[in-house]
Design a protein around this motif. Structure first.
Motif, PDB file in Angstrom:
ATOM      1  N   LYS A  58       3.243   5.144   1.865  1.00  0.00           N
ATOM      2  CA  LYS A  58       2.164   4.711   2.753  1.00  0.00           C
ATOM      3  C   LYS A  58       2.683   3.590   3.618  1.00  0.00           C
ATOM      4  O   LYS A  58       3.493   2.804   3.131  1.00  0.00           O
ATOM      5  CB  LYS A  58       0.954   4.213   1.933  1.00  0.00           C
ATOM      6  CG  LYS A  58       0.316   5.238   1.020  1.00  0.00           C
ATOM      7  CD  LYS A  58      -0.688   6.090   1.735  1.00  0.00           C
ATOM      8  CE  LYS A  58      -1.228   7.194   0.812  1.00  0.00           C
ATOM      9  NZ  LYS A  58      -2.159   8.110   1.453  1.00  0.00           N
ATOM     10  N   PRO A  59       2.259   3.390   4.843  1.00  0.00           N
ATOM     11  CA  PRO A  59       1.274   4.205   5.550  1.00  0.00           C
ATOM     12  C   PRO A  59       1.728   5.670   5.619  1.00  0.00           C
ATOM     13  O   PRO A  59       2.927   5.954   5.700  1.00  0.00           O
ATOM     14  CB  PRO A  59       1.229   3.592   6.951  1.00  0.00           C
ATOM     15  CG  PRO A  59       1.968   2.294   6.865  1.00  0.00           C
ATOM     16  CD  PRO A  59       2.838   2.350   5.690  1.00  0.00           C
ATOM     17  N   SER A  60       0.744   6.574   5.594  1.00  0.00           N
ATOM     18  CA  SER A  60       1.016   8.006   5.537  1.00  0.00           C
ATOM     19  C   SER A  60       1.951   8.464   6.636  1.00  0.00           C
ATOM     20  O   SER A  60       2.851   9.263   6.426  1.00  0.00           O
ATOM     21  CB  SER A  60      -0.286   8.784   5.699  1.00  0.00           C
ATOM     22  OG  SER A  60      -1.275   8.282   4.868  1.00  0.00           O
ATOM     23  N   LYS A 113     -11.283   8.505  -5.138  1.00  0.00           N
ATOM     24  CA  LYS A 113     -11.991   8.026  -3.937  1.00  0.00           C
ATOM     25  C   LYS A 113     -12.753   9.152  -3.260  1.00  0.00           C
ATOM     26  O   LYS A 113     -13.464   8.921  -2.287  1.00  0.00           O
ATOM     27  CB  LYS A 113     -11.008   7.383  -2.964  1.00  0.00           C
ATOM     28  CG  LYS A 113      -9.978   8.325  -2.374  1.00  0.00           C
ATOM     29  CD  LYS A 113      -9.046   7.620  -1.370  1.00  0.00           C
ATOM     30  CE  LYS A 113      -7.953   8.587  -0.931  1.00  0.00           C
ATOM     31  NZ  LYS A 113      -7.039   8.009   0.064  1.00  0.00           N
ATOM     32  N   GLY A 124      -6.872   7.330  -5.153  1.00  0.00           N
ATOM     33  CA  GLY A 124      -7.492   6.064  -5.547  1.00  0.00           C
ATOM     34  C   GLY A 124      -7.072   5.582  -6.923  1.00  0.00           C
ATOM     35  O   GLY A 124      -7.770   4.779  -7.552  1.00  0.00           O
ATOM     36  N   GLN A 125      -5.928   6.053  -7.434  1.00  0.00           N
ATOM     37  CA  GLN A 125      -5.471   5.667  -8.773  1.00  0.00           C
ATOM     38  C   GLN A 125      -4.646   4.381  -8.694  1.00  0.00           C
ATOM     39  O   GLN A 125      -3.892   4.168  -7.752  1.00  0.00           O
ATOM     40  CB  GLN A 125      -4.604   6.779  -9.378  1.00  0.00           C
ATOM     41  CG  GLN A 125      -5.305   8.125  -9.458  1.00  0.00           C
ATOM     42  CD  GLN A 125      -6.456   8.135 -10.433  1.00  0.00           C
ATOM     43  OE1 GLN A 125      -6.275   7.851 -11.615  1.00  0.00           O
ATOM     44  NE2 GLN A 125      -7.654   8.423  -9.948  1.00  0.00           N
ATOM     45  N   TRP A 126      -4.784   3.550  -9.744  1.00  0.00           N
ATOM     46  CA  TRP A 126      -3.975   2.312  -9.780  1.00  0.00           C
ATOM     47  C   TRP A 126      -3.591   1.915 -11.197  1.00  0.00           C
ATOM     48  O   TRP A 126      -2.996   0.858 -11.402  1.00  0.00           O
ATOM     49  CB  TRP A 126      -4.731   1.169  -9.102  1.00  0.00           C
ATOM     50  CG  TRP A 126      -6.071   0.885  -9.703  1.00  0.00           C
ATOM     51  CD1 TRP A 126      -7.234   1.509  -9.393  1.00  0.00           C
ATOM     52  CD2 TRP A 126      -6.377  -0.073 -10.726  1.00  0.00           C
ATOM     53  NE1 TRP A 126      -8.263   1.011 -10.158  1.00  0.00           N
ATOM     54  CE2 TRP A 126      -7.762   0.029 -10.979  1.00  0.00           C
ATOM     55  CE3 TRP A 126      -5.629  -1.004 -11.440  1.00  0.00           C
ATOM     56  CZ2 TRP A 126      -8.420  -0.759 -11.942  1.00  0.00           C
ATOM     57  CZ3 TRP A 126      -6.286  -1.789 -12.382  1.00  0.00           C
ATOM     58  CH2 TRP A 126      -7.676  -1.660 -12.626  1.00  0.00           C
ATOM     59  N   GLY A 146      -1.655   3.418  -2.644  1.00  0.00           N
ATOM     60  CA  GLY A 146      -1.992   2.015  -2.448  1.00  0.00           C
ATOM     61  C   GLY A 146      -1.904   1.227  -3.750  1.00  0.00           C
ATOM     62  O   GLY A 146      -1.508   0.059  -3.765  1.00  0.00           O
ATOM     63  N   GLY A 147      -2.253   1.884  -4.865  1.00  0.00           N
ATOM     64  CA  GLY A 147      -2.240   1.208  -6.173  1.00  0.00           C
ATOM     65  C   GLY A 147      -0.878   0.664  -6.551  1.00  0.00           C
ATOM     66  O   GLY A 147      -0.795  -0.307  -7.323  1.00  0.00           O
ATOM     67  N   MET A 160       1.849   0.429  -3.896  1.00  0.00           N
ATOM     68  CA  MET A 160       2.422  -0.233  -2.720  1.00  0.00           C
ATOM     69  C   MET A 160       1.706  -1.540  -2.360  1.00  0.00           C
ATOM     70  O   MET A 160       2.303  -2.402  -1.709  1.00  0.00           O
ATOM     71  CB  MET A 160       2.385   0.716  -1.511  1.00  0.00           C
ATOM     72  CG  MET A 160       3.091   2.045  -1.744  1.00  0.00           C
ATOM     73  SD  MET A 160       4.872   1.888  -2.065  1.00  0.00           S
ATOM     74  CE  MET A 160       5.472   1.687  -0.394  1.00  0.00           C
ATOM     75  N   ALA A 161       0.446  -1.669  -2.753  1.00  0.00           N
ATOM     76  CA  ALA A 161      -0.300  -2.870  -2.397  1.00  0.00           C
ATOM     77  C   ALA A 161      -0.463  -3.819  -3.591  1.00  0.00           C
ATOM     78  O   ALA A 161      -1.279  -4.734  -3.559  1.00  0.00           O
ATOM     79  CB  ALA A 161      -1.672  -2.482  -1.835  1.00  0.00           C
ATOM     80  N   PHE A 200      -7.432  -4.693  -8.059  1.00  0.00           N
ATOM     81  CA  PHE A 200      -8.135  -3.423  -7.865  1.00  0.00           C
ATOM     82  C   PHE A 200      -9.334  -3.256  -8.787  1.00  0.00           C
ATOM     83  O   PHE A 200     -10.141  -2.352  -8.597  1.00  0.00           O
ATOM     84  CB  PHE A 200      -7.182  -2.242  -8.106  1.00  0.00           C
ATOM     85  CG  PHE A 200      -5.928  -2.305  -7.293  1.00  0.00           C
ATOM     86  CD1 PHE A 200      -5.987  -2.340  -5.902  1.00  0.00           C
ATOM     87  CD2 PHE A 200      -4.679  -2.338  -7.903  1.00  0.00           C
ATOM     88  CE1 PHE A 200      -4.817  -2.397  -5.144  1.00  0.00           C
ATOM     89  CE2 PHE A 200      -3.512  -2.391  -7.146  1.00  0.00           C
ATOM     90  CZ  PHE A 200      -3.583  -2.435  -5.774  1.00  0.00           C
ATOM     91  N   LEU A 224     -12.854  -2.679  -7.762  1.00  0.00           N
ATOM     92  CA  LEU A 224     -13.138  -1.387  -7.141  1.00  0.00           C
ATOM     93  C   LEU A 224     -13.616  -0.370  -8.169  1.00  0.00           C
ATOM     94  O   LEU A 224     -14.436   0.484  -7.892  1.00  0.00           O
ATOM     95  CB  LEU A 224     -11.892  -0.827  -6.436  1.00  0.00           C
ATOM     96  CG  LEU A 224     -11.312  -1.659  -5.282  1.00  0.00           C
ATOM     97  CD1 LEU A 224     -10.010  -1.040  -4.801  1.00  0.00           C
ATOM     98  CD2 LEU A 224     -12.315  -1.738  -4.133  1.00  0.00           C
ATOM     99  N   HIS A 225     -13.023  -0.434  -9.356  1.00  0.00           N
ATOM    100  CA  HIS A 225     -13.256   0.651 -10.331  1.00  0.00           C
ATOM    101  C   HIS A 225     -13.364   0.082 -11.743  1.00  0.00           C
ATOM    102  O   HIS A 225     -12.912   0.714 -12.685  1.00  0.00           O
ATOM    103  CB  HIS A 225     -12.046   1.599 -10.394  1.00  0.00           C
ATOM    104  CG  HIS A 225     -11.640   2.211  -9.113  1.00  0.00           C
ATOM    105  ND1 HIS A 225     -12.196   3.382  -8.651  1.00  0.00           N
ATOM    106  CD2 HIS A 225     -10.697   1.852  -8.199  1.00  0.00           C
ATOM    107  CE1 HIS A 225     -11.600   3.713  -7.514  1.00  0.00           C
ATOM    108  NE2 HIS A 225     -10.702   2.808  -7.211  1.00  0.00           N
ATOM    109  N   SER A 255      -3.174   7.152   9.131  1.00  0.00           N
ATOM    110  CA  SER A 255      -2.343   6.168   8.443  1.00  0.00           C
ATOM    111  C   SER A 255      -2.951   5.600   7.165  1.00  0.00           C
ATOM    112  O   SER A 255      -2.334   4.786   6.503  1.00  0.00           O
ATOM    113  CB  SER A 255      -1.999   5.035   9.411  1.00  0.00           C
ATOM    114  OG  SER A 255      -3.180   4.509   9.975  1.00  0.00           O
ATOM    115  N   PHE A 260      -6.643   3.604   0.405  1.00  0.00           N
ATOM    116  CA  PHE A 260      -7.885   2.907   0.112  1.00  0.00           C
ATOM    117  C   PHE A 260      -7.776   1.391   0.186  1.00  0.00           C
ATOM    118  O   PHE A 260      -8.766   0.697   0.110  1.00  0.00           O
ATOM    119  CB  PHE A 260      -8.475   3.373  -1.241  1.00  0.00           C
ATOM    120  CG  PHE A 260      -7.771   2.855  -2.450  1.00  0.00           C
ATOM    121  CD1 PHE A 260      -8.307   1.811  -3.188  1.00  0.00           C
ATOM    122  CD2 PHE A 260      -6.577   3.420  -2.874  1.00  0.00           C
ATOM    123  CE1 PHE A 260      -7.664   1.346  -4.319  1.00  0.00           C
ATOM    124  CE2 PHE A 260      -5.940   2.965  -3.999  1.00  0.00           C
ATOM    125  CZ  PHE A 260      -6.481   1.915  -4.730  1.00  0.00           C
TER     126      PHE A 260
END
Lengths: 420, 420
Positions: A155-157, A310, A342-344, A366-367, A369-370, A412, A415-416, B29, B32
């Motif tokens: 990501k970014p995609s 998500k 949406g998994q982390w 994202g889980g 990379m972020a 995260f 979020l969940h 791009s 979440f």
């Protein structure tokens, strides 16, 4: 003669027996009037048969447009219909046209969904199925059966250059990731041509493998027209790659099977477009049937969404999809379920509790990379989450015991967050 | 940089602007959470853009499952979103994954249907499109522009031997038919292997052509796995055939385009399975968008259903589909609309009145084969119906003036009689 049986969930304004007979007629020897040549012998050999009808609830509003009910009632049922293998032979596109063709057009239905397909063993055994499957993907990545393969999506995609992609892969490899993939929107963009990306990424992966003995599996998105896919596939093989990704709904069954048939790379089956085929409760196809078709075609890995994803899909549906990928039929060759969206790591606990399996490719985009500590900390956090989940810890206990996973929960968790 | 624009019909429990932004983010791009590397420059170049929002009605029940509305309202709208061609290049499967991929999974929608796609001319011109199209199919069959090509489907769909099929083709050729096709359920059955059927049928067609100068176009159903389709295609070419049929949804886009690219046979695109993609008003894809994708892939003939068909589709929808096939965009190369399903000639009047075109392949299965005077009288009746319709006669006048058509009305008229 062996027969293939399809199970449907249907709704009809008429008597269920009559609607089922229309389906069987339309999908074998029928037209709207009797024609010469439609002999009893021909019908016995080639006609579809209604094998079972289980009546369900009746409703007063149709699920999708169709004929109006004379009595205002729309009857739901499970219906099983069978066809002789003689009608289509070992030809998956023809099987699809028979089980999922014009029957969706029939006005005597106000709902029709293909739930499952039963293949006789002798029929299924004609297909090789997944060339690598779960065992092959584990040995290609060096991950033993105690935990899922941990993966991520670049990501970014869309938009990174080959050098940027390769740099990210290097960081992830260093952190011990098992699997990385292109996004399904990323194949060959103006600033990241396919071959250049493969070359840049495989240089990093091969160097890491030479140094450590662990080769990260990278699913390069080869989705394209037929000859281009073959060319891209060969480029991956020549570069020492181990996996290619196909958007199976977009490329289609015949091309995807052609790619699977080569058998030199594990095939990552991405199901984008699936919502169009499945989201309505009474139209389309359910995952247990869908995965059987793609398993016969030879896909090694197949997307199943994830717990608390998500998207719109329920956890129950995701759990059923995972079970169907791991079920022995057809072929006794399971396909590796790809858990993503949406998994982390926070969902590892519920995923393991409900599926009791580690035979998963567990993906976080994202889980990972972020993660506040960067991608490497993101990988570590996911490994910790699974170690804790398999070890019987709760999410809260894992957050306390494992620092990287603890940081994931801080970022995260709102979020969940799992309060269970 | 040129952009491709997709028009959607959507429903959302949230503000339409927000839902549209989620779609654009997810399909370019996005993930979440914001991730490193998602720079402004990258976003400007590769992000999808919401170009237009037209608010429509608001309803109190969602069309398909998704997020619950905070205020109990579900807002409908037309939304246009564009992507730079740089995101995917000239790669139709990737275009499909971008315009019809994971967006159907987004929980912020409770309905999403792709209505149309706008291709810049420079983009479309990269594709050859239909190699034969309307003009080519007319010249291959020797039918001038004054009337539709008249065609039929071999029935019973499944079960006839090659010799029986060839015998029927002989009778139809004798009667002056232009086009014959295999049923979509008939490719290679235990008692009618593909090659044997081609050989038997083409012997009859070639002999008839030698004698009369008119070569009947027969669409042999080659739907199969990739290499088998190529092999079957070559067998048709070697036997002097002019057309191959593909079930486009079952084989898929990449394989079908590979077949179209060869360019030696007209390609008859059968859309069985279409109901699954289209039948719900707020899920899937509408025909104007669908036919553009297949036109770019190079299909020459495409099914559109027919007026007063036996299926669920409305006449209005059929008329719109015919218009879209004949519209100049993209490529200024129309695809020949294949009118079929429950047709027998009685619908020629309404079809002509509403479409004002003879650029059709007008198909009747049972309507020809079950004519009281036999298949030859069935063909004659269809030709008479079109002559009458184009000449401005009513159905009743035509039934009086043309004996074979009159017999059709006696047999089939009670099924669909046109009192207008």
């Amino acid at each position: 003669m062996e027969r293939i049986t399809a199970r449907y969930y249907i709704e009809t304004p008429y008597a269920v027996e009559k609607a089922a007979a229309v389906l069987a007629g339309e999908q074998s020897s029928g037209t709207f009037v009797a024609v010469p040549g439609e002999t009893e012998e021909l019908k016995n050999r080639f006609a579809a048969r209604v094998e079972l009808i289980e009546l369900l609830e009746t409703v007063s509003e149709p699920a999708i447009p169709g004929a109006s009910s004379p009595d205002g009632q729309y009857r739901r049922a499970h219906v099983e219909v069978s066809w002789s293998v003689e009608n289509f032979g070992h030809n998956l596109p023809m099987l699809v046209s028979t089980l999922q063709g014009n029957l969706y057009e029939i006005t005597q239905f106000t709902g029709l969904k293909l739930l499952d397909i039963h293949f006789p063993e002798t029929y299924a055994s004609h297909y090789r199925g997944p060339r690598f499957g779960i065992g092959g993907c584990r040995s290609l990545t060096g991950v033993d059966s105690g935990r899922p393969l941990i993966g991520t999506i670049i990501k970014p995609s869309v938009g990174l250059t080959p050098a940027q992609t390769a740099e990210t892969v290097g960081i992830l490899a260093q952190a011990g990731i098992d699997f990385v993939k292109d996004d399904e929107l990323m194949a060959s963009t103006a600033n990241s041509l396919f071959e250049e990306r493969v070359d840049a990424v495989m240089q990093v992966i091969n160097r890491h493998a030479d140094r450590t003995g662990k080769k990260v599996m990278y699913a390069f998105n080869i989705s394209d027209e037929m000859d281009e896919m073959l060319r891209k596939y060969e480029h991956i093989v020549r570069s020492g790659g181990t996996c290619a990704m196909i958007s199976i709904n977009s490329t289609g069954l015949a091309a995807a099977k052609r790619i699977c048939d080569i058998g030199e790379l594990a095939i990552h089956g991405h199901r984008n477009g699936w919502g169009m085929l499945n989201r309505h409760p009474l139209l389309g196809i359910e995952f247990p049937a869908y995965q059987k078709l793609w398993r016969l075609a030879g896909v090694d890995q197949l997307h199943v969404n994830g717990i608390r994803n998500k998207f719109w899909e329920s956890d129950d549906s995701v759990v059923r999809s995972i079970a169907s990928c791991l079920h022995h039929a057809p072929l006794d060759k399971p396909v590796l379920p790809v858990v993503s969206s949406g998994q982390w790591g926070g969902q590892a606990f519920e995923t393991y509790r409900r599926t009791q399996t580690t035979n998963l490719l567990y993906m976080a985009g994202g889980g990972i990379m972020a993660h506040p500590g960067g991608p490497a900390a993101g990988v570590t956090a996911l490994q910790q989450a699974w170690e804790a989940a398999v070890g019987g810890l709760t999410l809260a206990e894992a957050a306390r015991d494992y620092p990287e996973f603890g940081k994931s929960v801080e970022k995260f968790g709102q979020l969940h967050f799992d309060r269970a």
